[in-house]
Design a protein around this motif. Structure first.
Motif, short mmCIF file in Angstrom:
data_model
loop_
_atom_site.label_atom_id
_atom_site.label_comp_id
_atom_site.label_asym_id
_atom_site.label_seq_id
_atom_site.Cartn_x
_atom_site.Cartn_y
_atom_site.Cartn_z
N PRO A 209 44.05 -4.06 -6.26
CA PRO A 209 44.64 -3.16 -5.26
C PRO A 209 46.12 -2.91 -5.53
O PRO A 209 46.86 -3.83 -5.87
N GLN B 9 48.12 8.53 -1.45
CA GLN B 9 46.68 8.60 -1.17
C GLN B 9 45.94 9.43 -2.22
O GLN B 9 44.86 9.05 -2.67
N SER C 177 45.80 1.79 -2.72
CA SER C 177 45.00 1.07 -1.73
C SER C 177 45.74 0.89 -0.41
O SER C 177 45.12 0.63 0.63
N ALA C 178 47.08 0.98 -0.45
CA ALA C 178 47.90 0.78 0.75
C ALA C 178 49.29 1.33 0.47
O ALA C 178 49.65 1.60 -0.68
N LEU D 32 47.67 8.73 8.05
CA LEU D 32 47.21 7.89 6.95
C LEU D 32 45.71 7.64 7.03
O LEU D 32 45.13 7.59 8.12
N SER D 33 45.10 7.48 5.86
CA SER D 33 43.71 7.05 5.80
C SER D 33 43.58 5.72 5.06
O SER D 33 42.48 5.25 4.81
N ILE D 34 44.73 5.10 4.69
CA ILE D 34 44.75 3.80 4.02
C ILE D 34 45.68 2.87 4.79
O ILE D 34 46.51 3.33 5.59
N PRO D 35 45.60 1.57 4.56
CA PRO D 35 46.43 0.62 5.32
C PRO D 35 47.92 0.76 5.02
O PRO D 35 48.33 1.22 3.95
N ASN E 85 45.92 1.62 11.32
CA ASN E 85 46.13 1.42 9.88
C ASN E 85 47.20 0.39 9.53
O ASN E 85 47.39 0.10 8.34
N SER F 203 48.35 -3.10 8.72
CA SER F 203 47.56 -4.25 8.30
C SER F 203 48.37 -5.48 7.93
O SER F 203 47.82 -6.56 7.80
#
Length: 297
Positions: free
Chosen positions: A70, A91, A96-97, A124-127, A154, A156
């Protein structure tokens, strides 16, 4: 991905641009060592000195060469508009983040910082990892503000600065923060000289500058922490005290840059001017330390 060792490599560059081959070599070394994640474009990666196009290229190189490890990408910038564009780029590139510090020329207020994270997480669609780094941003998060931001979608993890070296005080500090944030949000320690104490106090992840160049000793420390061997964690970290002293005196970026040059992992210079790696007697002292620790030949 928000546990274990997150290694932050240099972005080697000079006045002609990014040394892409050297950066790829650094990333591949981290993959071979088995780090848990790679932090591209953190402070060690000189994110604040790069253009949007340069940051996109570094992100692409990191993701393409991570072989499934990641990759978290720094998206801090002076304006919310720019941060949103950088988040979009990360993204698209397959990160991955993302890692977000509240960067600003004017000191920000709590309201402004919350608004930044609220806007970014909504898109966002990722952490996302909150980057608490008052040494560079000059913004001091309160636990209450961290708690409010940690409730946003999101979010994390939180990358906190070094804790006190007193084990009991560090434990209390982490417990206080833990009480403010949701259980799914991990707490990560940065400031490598403080990592051992932070890990023993309950931090789940080490966001490491040293790990970006020398992952093996850092992995050994984090694995001992995960096994619950607090004494071994402290003993292994103590062996690195000469490096930690240089970090405190000169800043980790200058030390890591000089170490990478001494190891011939990158060409010299490898930092954006006016930043410079250690030179003169300090560089020679670093070289002696690295040889004694068997980190260079």
């Amino acid at each position: 991905m928000f546990s274990g060792l997150s290694a932050f490599p240099l972005t080697p560059l000079n006045e002609t641009g990014i040394d892409e081959k050297a950066f790829v070599r650094l990333v591949k070394r981290l993959v071979s060592a088995g780090v848990d994640s790679i932090g591209a474009l953190g402070s060690t990666g000189s994110y604040a000195y790069l253009s949007r196009d340069e940051r996109m290229r570094v992100t692409q190189l990191a993701v393409e060469n991570a072989e499934g490890t990641p990759v978290m990408v720094g998206i801090g910038a002076l304006t919310t508009h720019t941060v949103l564009r950088l988040a979009e780029d990360a993204q698209i590139a397959g990160a991955s983040a993302v890692l977000l510090a509240p960067v600003s020329y004017q000191k920000l207020t709590d309201v402004e910082v919350f608004s930044l994270y609220e806007t970014v997480t909504r898109n966002l669609s990722i952490p996302l990892c909150i980057y608490d780094n008052p040494g560079t941003t000059h913004f001091q998060f309160s636990d209450e503000l961290l708690g409010r931001i940690a409730q946003l979608p999101n979010v994390s993890s939180i990358k906190i600065p070094g804790v006190t070296l007193d084990p009991e005080e560090a434990k209390v500090r982490i417990e206080e923060l833990r009480a403010q944030i949701p259980p799914h949000v991990t707490i990560g320690i940065s400031g490598d000289p403080f990592a051992a104490t932070g890990l023993n106090a309950g931090c789940e992840i080490w966001y490491s500058a040293l790990g970006g160049l020398f992952p093996e000793p850092c992995l050994s420390i984090i694995r001992a922490a995960q096994a619950g061997d607090s004494e071994d964690v402290l003993q292994q970290s103590a062996q690195l005290n000469p490096l930690w002293e240089l970090f405190r005196q000169y800043g980790s970026l200058r030390v890591i840059a000089a170490a990478a040059e001494l190891q011939e992992a990158v060409d010299s210079p490898c930092l954006p001017l006016p930043l410079q790696a250690l030179n003169g007697p300090a560089r020679q002292h670093l070289c002696e330390i690295l040889k004694r620790l068997k980190l260079v030949d």
